[in-house]
Scaffold this active site. Structure first.
Site, short mmCIF file in Angstrom:
data_model
loop_
_atom_site.label_atom_id
_atom_site.label_comp_id
_atom_site.label_asym_id
_atom_site.label_seq_id
_atom_site.Cartn_x
_atom_site.Cartn_y
_atom_site.Cartn_z
N ASP A 219 -5.94 63.05 30.49
CA ASP A 219 -7.05 63.37 31.38
C ASP A 219 -8.13 64.09 30.58
O ASP A 219 -8.10 65.30 30.42
CB ASP A 219 -6.56 64.27 32.53
CG ASP A 219 -7.51 64.24 33.70
OD1 ASP A 219 -8.68 63.89 33.51
OD2 ASP A 219 -7.07 64.57 34.82
N HIS A 300 -9.28 52.97 38.90
CA HIS A 300 -10.01 54.24 38.92
C HIS A 300 -11.09 54.29 37.83
O HIS A 300 -12.22 54.74 38.08
CB HIS A 300 -9.01 55.39 38.73
CG HIS A 300 -9.60 56.74 38.90
ND1 HIS A 300 -9.78 57.33 40.12
CD2 HIS A 300 -10.06 57.64 37.98
CE1 HIS A 300 -10.32 58.53 39.96
NE2 HIS A 300 -10.51 58.74 38.68
#
Length: 383
Positions: A219, A300
């Site tokens: 991330d 995403h």
């Protein structure tokens, strides 16, 4: 949730020319190192073989921009939202910000008198919410506004919003907890009350490696440079905060290939499905021979791609949180000149994101991150 992020923050941090708690601790470390070397010699070991301890970095608190945006992300963070009395005026806000700035500056340079605080880097930021800015007619950016409602939101008003948002980050949660006490004590004379607070963390990773979120994916793989002028408005910017609960158990139950198709990235390497390495730019237009997109239409990464917003990017500095076994997730913190960018991205995600079954947005806030302070000009002095 938006994982197209990274943190190429400036890690330079010079010590201040003063003798304070940090200097004394460093001197003690030198004496201890000398004693250790003598003991090693007595035992027949070469003291030169032992690496010298690196003293903790001191993060300069004062500067054109606040250290919570210019310094690298530290592993532990605490977010606080305060509300001011309805009768508070600009002078009350300036007094509150000056008191907060005094605490943060002392904590950063090691002069805050508290034996529980050890020598460690500390970064921070302070930001004013749109309701207070409007009430006091502050010279906030015209783009500062509350976010609209998004499909699927389950927002808790008690965890959202706030007149003043503060963030402190350090190497250890202990430090952010102690600083929270000092900040609340500094805010008390103004009549400010705590609206909500939230702790977050990053997993420990080697320098230069991207941390993983609670879904197990890296991330922080693509982010603008913090110096990008597109992020700033007179050395200030706008924070968008979202607390996002993640159903980690349900997501973990998916086969790995389904997880990767939902995310648009490889689980182990972090590479986009169209690339070979983590930092390759995801190409959302590449197709398979049958005409289907390599990065699926509901992935995403595709829906949050800057290519869909004319290349506009947010500076993302998110953290994980783990409050209870069934309340774990992401503290999405993103900085941008205009929160309309976030609104566009979130509308696309809310409508089509393959991750939606595993995500619930439970809190939200926007705030104007003020320009940095100077020794003779505390936070908010120009309001």
């Amino acid at each position: 949730m938006h994982i197209e992020s990274g943190n190429p923050q400036d890690t330079a941090a010079s010590a201040r020319p003063r003798i304070g708690r940090r200097a004394l601790l460093s001197a003690g470390a030198v004496l201890a190192a000398g004693a250790g070397a003598a003991a090693a010699t007595a035992l027949g070991r070469d003291p030169a073989a032992a690496p010298a301890a690196t003293p903790p970095a001191v993060v300069p608190h004062h500067g054109a921009r606040q250290s919570g945006l210019t310094y690298r992300q530290l592993p532990a963070t605490r977010l606080l939202a305060l509300d001011l009395p309805e009768a508070a005026d600009r002078d009350a806000l300036r007094g509150l910000l000056a008191a907060v700035d005094k605490v943060l500056a002392a904590a950063a340079d090691g002069s805050l008198a508290d034996p529980r605080l050890s020598a460690a880097p500390i970064s921070s930021l302070a930001a004013v919410g749109p309701a207070l800015a409007a009430r006091l007619k502050l010279p906030a950016p015209a783009e500062l506004a509350e976010l609209p409602a998004f499909p699927g939101d389950r927002l808790d008003a008690g965890r959202s919003g706030g007149d003043l948002l503060l963030q402190v980050s350090a190497e250890h949660p202990w430090t952010t907890g102690v600083l929270t006490e000092h900040l609340l004590a500094a805010a008390k004379p103004s009549g400010a009350t705590l609206r909500w607070n939230q702790a977050g963390f990053l997993p420990s990773v080697p320098d230069g490696e991207t941390p993983r979120n609670l879904f197990g994916f890296k991330d922080g793989s693509a982010n603008p440079d913090p110096a990008d002028p597109g992020l700033w408005n007179a050395d200030g910017t706008i924070l968008v905060y979202r607390r996002i609960r993640m159903d980690t158990a349900a997501f973990a139950a998916l086969p790995a290939d389904r997880q990767e198709l939902s995310m648009g990235r490889r689980l182990m390497s972090g590479a986009p499905l169209t690339g070979a390495a983590e930092h390759d730019d995801p190409d959302i237009y590449v197709k398979h021979p049958d005409g289907s997109y390599v990065i699926p239409v509901d992935a995403h990464v595709r829906l949050s791609s800057p290519r869909l917003d004319g290349g506009a990017r947010m500076l993302r500095r998110g953290y994980s949180y783990d409050d209870t076994p069934d309340d774990r997730g992401l503290l999405f913190c993103a900085f941008m000149r205009d929160p309309a960018l976030f609104t566009r991205v979130q509308n696309r995600l809310a409508a089509n994101d393959a991750l939606n079954p595993f995500l619930t947005h439970t809190a939200s806030a926007t705030a104007w991150v003020l320009p940095g302070s100077h020794p003779d000009r505390p936070l908010g002095a120009t309001l």
